[in-house]
Design a protein around this motif. Structure first.
Motif, mmCIF file in Angstrom:
data_model
loop_
_atom_site.group_PDB
_atom_site.id
_atom_site.type_symbol
_atom_site.label_atom_id
_atom_site.label_comp_id
_atom_site.label_asym_id
_atom_site.label_seq_id
_atom_site.Cartn_x
_atom_site.Cartn_y
_atom_site.Cartn_z
ATOM 1 N N GLY A 13 0.814 -1.209 0.000
ATOM 2 C CA GLY A 13 0.000 0.000 0.000
ATOM 3 C C GLY A 13 0.847 1.257 0.000
ATOM 4 O O GLY A 13 1.974 1.275 0.493
ATOM 5 N N ARG A 43 -5.717 8.369 2.909
ATOM 6 C CA ARG A 43 -6.159 6.996 2.650
ATOM 7 C C ARG A 43 -5.006 6.170 2.071
ATOM 8 O O ARG A 43 -4.175 6.693 1.326
ATOM 9 C CB ARG A 43 -7.327 6.977 1.670
ATOM 10 C CG ARG A 43 -8.572 7.658 2.209
ATOM 11 C CD ARG A 43 -9.711 7.536 1.198
ATOM 12 N NE ARG A 43 -10.917 8.189 1.671
ATOM 13 C CZ ARG A 43 -11.801 7.635 2.499
ATOM 14 N NH1 ARG A 43 -11.588 6.404 2.928
ATOM 15 N NH2 ARG A 43 -12.866 8.293 2.877
ATOM 16 N N ASP A 99 -4.510 4.287 -0.487
ATOM 17 C CA ASP A 99 -5.104 3.906 -1.771
ATOM 18 C C ASP A 99 -4.244 4.321 -2.954
ATOM 19 O O ASP A 99 -4.748 4.429 -4.072
ATOM 20 C CB ASP A 99 -6.502 4.527 -1.900
ATOM 21 C CG ASP A 99 -6.500 6.047 -1.784
ATOM 22 O OD1 ASP A 99 -5.407 6.634 -1.665
ATOM 23 O OD2 ASP A 99 -7.598 6.638 -1.813
ATOM 24 N N THR A 123 -3.813 0.763 -3.241
ATOM 25 C CA THR A 123 -4.376 -0.030 -2.149
ATOM 26 C C THR A 123 -3.605 -1.342 -2.044
ATOM 27 O O THR A 123 -3.274 -1.938 -3.073
ATOM 28 C CB THR A 123 -5.859 -0.320 -2.429
ATOM 29 O OG1 THR A 123 -6.549 0.917 -2.595
ATOM 30 C CG2 THR A 123 -6.480 -1.104 -1.283
#
Length: 568
Positions: A367, A392, A394, A397
């Motif tokens: 990630g 995040r 992402d 991810t």
């Protein structure tokens, strides 16, 4: 004189700019537990305590509330401080907040009797458990013991409930076999692909490996396991050329004209070299194919592919994001090769072929953090608050067993409004009742059966910064009364008052006492006062005359409190 005034102003200015100490600020303080929660960060104590619901932790590590001073609830009574005989039990409470609590006790002590006079303490040690390893060294084993005293006597059991020791074994661990690397491929079992019964017979080659890295032990109990899998590995030599097949004549044909445009043309009678026909560079039939004249010119030889080789290794051991690994195999136009004079036709198609390795597992994708979001708006309108920024995991991810993003996905920043939160008022304790007075003029009603009135007061404390005033009652309370202070009515003995707590509550030589209950006889007083028939209160400390106690005993009993802990 002017110099003194200037010095005074300077001192005031220095005091006014002095900052409070830096503390660790929290958005919640639990008065019941004396604990801080929901950490905001480091602030000056004054800035943190602009909200009285907050708490803070100073350099001493103790949590303190920002609100007005208030007592915590009493703790439960402790266990008796002796296992057997006379001792004491105690309970405590703590004053939290800014300032001092209204004067009251923070420690209470009362006698108790320890009932663990026959406490058995620890039972015998249980047998040792198994060693954590079955062979070799580095193992441990443990054993336990159980406190056989009842729950209230657990103080009789001191020390650990389990112990461990090293446990080397006398058994050597087996060594399990491991394969060495593969040897190089041996030569193929033949130099070409032969034909038998119309089917190709493909040669093969071998490679080997030894169970020697390490070799399995044979002198241990149990012996080491052999290596799993095969010692030899075979592979078809499918990229070899086919073996030549020599031709053989068929039967003669009926005579006819010369029928070929190249090679040997036959007239009259012919025979064919097809029993079998020559293949893969094999020798043509010996002898003439006709029995008359021959017309001869060379024929071109067209090329033909060999068989495909085995698939090679994939270009990667797993499938990465966005592209798949491939493998390839080859063939050559040499079965036979096309002639050069006259030129034969080449083989159609390519010499190599690729294949996508989609049977492999996907490669792990670790990630990666995305960008931080803007900080949220300040969530409070007074005092200090906490702004939050998020990011995040992402970009990308994590997938296929890849590692999650390292670090935190949330960061905070303290925001200050520089505005003190409202502080709501809190009722003080009621004052003692004022003396009972005749409400109409200065008439003396002491020890008389004439009703009076008395009042007591309380204050609404700590209200500030536009906080709400105290609710639920008035500043003053009034009741009707009789003034019986130091009067001498007759009385009746009715048992003992409850024992008092130990005084002092720690150290010294604490004592407790109880008093016989001498109930004054006010039966000749009216139970109500005035036209509204309000219930009467007998105010003061009457010196009731109950005479000698019926058993001739004392009016006051005193008892020593023993084994009281020292003050801390």
């Amino acid at each position: 004189m002017e110099v003194l005034v200037l010095l005074g102003v300077l001192v005031l200015l220095l005091v006014s700019v002095e900052r409070s100490e830096c503390v660790l600020c929290f958005a919640r303080f639990d008065l019941n537990l004396g604990q801080c929660d929901e950490e905001l960060g480091e602030l000056d104590e004054d800035d943190c305590c602009q909200n009285t619901q907050y708490g803070y932790q100073g350099p001493d590590g103790v949590c303190q509330g920002c609100g007005p001073p208030a007592w915590s609830p009493w703790s439960p009574w402790s266990q008796c401080n002796v296992l057997c005989g006379d001792g004491v039990t105690q309970r405590r409470r703590t004053c939290y907040g800014i300032g001092d609590c209204e004067k009251s006790e923070k420690l209470e002590t009362k006698p108790c009797t320890g009932t663990c006079c026959d406490g058995n303490g620890w039972g015998p040690w249980l047998p040792w458990g198994p060693c954590s390893v079955s062979c070799g060294e580095g193992g441990e084993r443990k054993r336990e013991r159980v406190c056989s005293s009842p729950p209230e006597c657990l103080l009789a059991c001191t020390g650990p409930s389990e112990e461990t020791e090293k446990c080397p074994t006398s058994t050597t661990c087996p060594v399990h076999g491991g394969w060495s690397g593969w040897s190089s491929w041996a030569a193929c079992s033949a130099v070409c692909i032969s034909t038998k019964g119309g089917d190709d017979v493909i040669p093969s080659r071998l490679r080997s490996r030894l169970c020697s890295n390490p070799a399995p032990s044979s002198d241990t109990v149990p012996p080491g396991d052999s290596c799993p899998g095969d010692e030899f590995q075979a592979q078809d030599c499918s990229d070899l050329p086919n073996c030549p097949v020599d031709g053989s004549w068929g039967a003669w044909s009926q005579p006819g004209p010369c029928s070929v445009s190249c090679g040997e043309g036959l007239q009259l009678m012919t025979r064919r070299c097809d029993s079998p026909a020559p293949k893969y560079g094999g020798r043509y039939c010996n002898g003439p194919s006709t029995q008359s004249s021959v017309c001869q010119s060379p024929c071109p030889v067209d090329g033909f592919w060999t068989g495909w080789s085995s698939w090679g290794e994939c270009s990667a051991s797993c499938i990465p994001e966005g592209r798949a690994p491939v493998r390839s195999r080859q063939r050559s136009c040499s079965n036979p090769a096309p002639s050069s004079s006259p030129p034969g036709a080449g083989c159609q198609g390519g010499t190599s072929e690729t294949n996508i390795c989609n049977h492999l597992p996907h490669c792990p994708v670790d990630g990666g953090w995305g960008s931080w979001s803007p900080f949220s708006s300040c969530p409070v309108t007074c005092g200090a608050g906490l702004q939050v920024s998020l990011r995040r995991c992402d970009s990308p991810t994590p997938k296929h067993g890849g590692q999650p993003c390292p670090g935190e996905g949330r960061q905070t920043s303290i925001c200050q409004t520089n505005q003190h939160c409202p502080v709501n008022g809190m009722w003080s304790q009621w004052s003692p009742w004022n003396p009972c007075r005749y409400p109409f003029g200065g008439r003396d009603i002491h020890c008389l059966q004439i009703g009076g009135r008395q009042t007591r007061e309380r204050q609404c404390l700590h209200r500030a910064h536009n906080g709400t005033i105290c609710s639920g009652g008035a500043l003053t309370e009034t009741r009707v009364c009789y003034d019986v202070d130091k009067c001498y009515p007759r009385g009746t003995w009715e048992g003992w008052e409850p024992w008092s707590l130990c005084r002092p509550s720690c150290g010294g030589s604490p004592k407790r006492f109880r008093i016989r209950r001498c109930i004054p006889d006010f039966s000749n007083y009216s139970p109500t006062i005035g036209r509204l028939k309000e219930p009467a209160t007998f105010f003061g400390d009457p010196k009731a005359d109950c005479g000698t106690p019926p058993d001739g005993g004392p009016k006051v009993e005193t008892q020593n409190c023993v084994n009281v802990p020292a003050c801390t």
